[in-house]
Design a protein around this motif. Structure first.
Motif, PDB file in Angstrom:
ATOM      1  N   ARG A  43       0.878  -1.032  -0.088  1.00  0.00           N
ATOM      2  CA  ARG A  43       0.162  -0.005  -0.064  1.00  0.00           C
ATOM      3  C   ARG A  43       0.940   1.259   0.021  1.00  0.00           C
ATOM      4  O   ARG A  43       0.506   2.380  -0.779  1.00  0.00           O
ATOM      5  N   TRP A  44       1.966   1.078   0.737  1.00  0.00           N
ATOM      6  CA  TRP A  44       2.894   2.341   0.968  1.00  0.00           C
ATOM      7  C   TRP A  44       3.559   2.466  -0.636  1.00  0.00           C
ATOM      8  O   TRP A  44       3.451   3.554  -0.944  1.00  0.00           O
ATOM      9  N   ASN A  45       3.871   1.580  -1.294  1.00  0.00           N
ATOM     10  CA  ASN A  45       4.583   1.717  -2.532  1.00  0.00           C
ATOM     11  C   ASN A  45       3.630   2.196  -3.518  1.00  0.00           C
ATOM     12  O   ASN A  45       3.745   3.118  -4.432  1.00  0.00           O
ATOM     13  N   GLU A  46       2.241   2.046  -3.388  1.00  0.00           N
ATOM     14  CA  GLU A  46       1.126   2.534  -4.111  1.00  0.00           C
ATOM     15  C   GLU A  46       1.028   4.147  -3.913  1.00  0.00           C
ATOM     16  O   GLU A  46       0.829   4.821  -4.598  1.00  0.00           O
ATOM     17  N   GLN A  47       1.125   4.543  -2.694  1.00  0.00           N
ATOM     18  CA  GLN A  47       0.960   5.819  -2.274  1.00  0.00           C
ATOM     19  C   GLN A  47       2.137   6.663  -2.861  1.00  0.00           C
ATOM     20  O   GLN A  47       1.975   7.685  -3.418  1.00  0.00           O
ATOM     21  N   LEU A  48       3.474   6.126  -2.844  1.00  0.00           N
ATOM     22  CA  LEU A  48       4.549   6.617  -3.385  1.00  0.00           C
ATOM     23  C   LEU A  48       4.509   6.856  -4.785  1.00  0.00           C
ATOM     24  O   LEU A  48       4.744   7.834  -5.310  1.00  0.00           O
ATOM     25  N   ARG A  49       3.978   5.843  -5.531  1.00  0.00           N
ATOM     26  CA  ARG A  49       3.867   6.028  -6.956  1.00  0.00           C
ATOM     27  C   ARG A  49       2.675   6.801  -7.251  1.00  0.00           C
ATOM     28  O   ARG A  49       3.079   7.462  -8.380  1.00  0.00           O
TER      29      ARG A  49
END
Length: 383
Positions: A43-49
């Protein structure tokens, strides 16, 4: 530069519905930083992306079937690489989506809620100053609070850092690690589980000539003077008898500027001395004391016959090194020296295209053994 994130272990856990998930223990600079699930990182990676687009490193894909042991190990390695690579972009490191997530998982891992707290900051002269903070305040924020209390201007904050320091017997102390900007000092102190551990304020540069930049600030001069006196007393810096006499006279006069000017001539002035360890030269198991600074590594080796031998590695000859699991402070010092050298080269050669790393950030060094081989064990020697 990359940071020393690693995931040496993971554990299977049961969720509330009886399903299984994997909890990853994430270490930063050799100390437990947080425990997270794959789904949290995903989920964090999706937010960063959403914020930074496709410049992010690849994230390990989901598996929709049960993982084998080899698949689980591969995912752990991929997550480790992701955490290392995602820290390369300084804009990402400063972003709210990056910092807020890491703050949350640090607090959750150690079951600490956000609240007002008092934190003692250990100064180089042995005194503590107390600051009021939030348990969720980052190192960067705590350093700002400390600087305001001691009258250190914001422009000079980059020359100082907060460290975990263990106070040992007979007035000795051990610098355990430098706290990174997004780390939570209150949480790191509570989770260190080391006796007599404190958060300490120290200068954070390896080139002693940078003292000159701080000479117009009374607060900065006072701090580096305290540390210089402490380093002499702890024998990290090694003045000659004549130098010691002159320094003691200047100390009695409280002539801090002259004291620091003379200190520039002292052997190992401004060096950071690491805890005793073992090395594999000239033969395996030799006791060694490392001092790092001024573009060199000084290694004082105790030979089997109890004689001592000093080996000096010049940084302009060191191209790469191998880091063992707990030897990150040494690596951080080496990377700091490289960063300072690059800044100096950029200033001296403005027409050259030199990529200057951001202050305080780090880079993963390729594992190799030539042209200089530095391989130290982190097992401490018993007094």
């Amino acid at each position: 530069m990359k940071m020393h994130f690693c995931i040496p272990v993971s554990q299977q856990r049961l969720d509330r519905l009886g399903g299984r998930y994997v909890l990853y223990s994430v270490y930063l600079d050799g100390y437990l930083f947080c425990r997270v699930r794959y789904s949290q990182l995903h989920r964090w990676n999706e937010q960063l992306r959403r914020v930074f687009g496709n410049c992010l490193p690849p994230f390990p894909p989901k598996y929709y079937l049960a993982m084998t042991a080899s698949m689980a190990n591969e995912r752990r390695d991929q997550l480790e690489q992701y955490l290392q690579n995602v820290t390369v972009d300084p804009n990402m490191l400063r972003s709210d989506v990056f910092v807020d997530f890491l703050k949350l998982v640090q607090l959750d891992t150690f079951s600490i809620t956000t609240k007002t707290a008092s934190l003692d900051i250990f100064l180089p002269d042995g005194r503590n100053i107390q600051v009021e903070i939030l348990t969720s305040d980052t190192t960067e924020r705590v350093l700002e609070v400390v600087s305001h209390k001691i009258g250190l201007c914001q422009e000079l904050l980059g020359y100082f850092g907060l460290f975990l320091i263990q106070c040992c017997k007979e007035g000795k102390f051990s610098v355990m690690k430098k706290l990174v900007d997004f780390e939570l000092p209150y949480v790191s102190l509570q989770s260190a589980k080391v006796e007599d551990c404190k958060v300490g304020l120290r200068k954070w540069y390896m080139d002693p000539s940078l003292d000159s930049v701080l000479m117009d600030s009374a607060a900065a001069v006072a701090l580096i003077y305290m540390q210089a006196v402490q380093d002499m007393e702890k024998e990290w810096a090694k003045p000659t008898q004549v130098q010691r006499q002159k320094l003691e006279a200047l100390q009695k006069e409280d002539n801090q500027t002259k004291f620091l000017e003379l200190s520039q001539e002292v052997r190992h002035y401004g060096f950071l001395q690491l805890d005793p360890c073992t090395c594999d030269y000239p033969e395996p198991g030799c006791r060694a004391v490392l001092s790092v600074g001024n573009n060199e590594i000084s290694c004082c080796i105790t030979l089997p016959g109890n004689q001592t031998q000093e080996i000096i590695f010049q940084m302009n000859r060191v191209k790469c090194w191998q880091v063992t699991f707990l030897a990150f402070l040494l690596s951080s010092c080496l990377k700091k020296m490289i960063s300072e050298k690059m800044v100096k080269l950029a200033a001296e050669n403005p027409e050259m295209q030199i990529e200057v790393p951001e202050q305080g950030k780090s880079k993963k060094i390729p594992h190799s053994t030539k042209p200089e081989r530095l391989l130290f064990s982190t097992k401490k020697q018993q007094d």
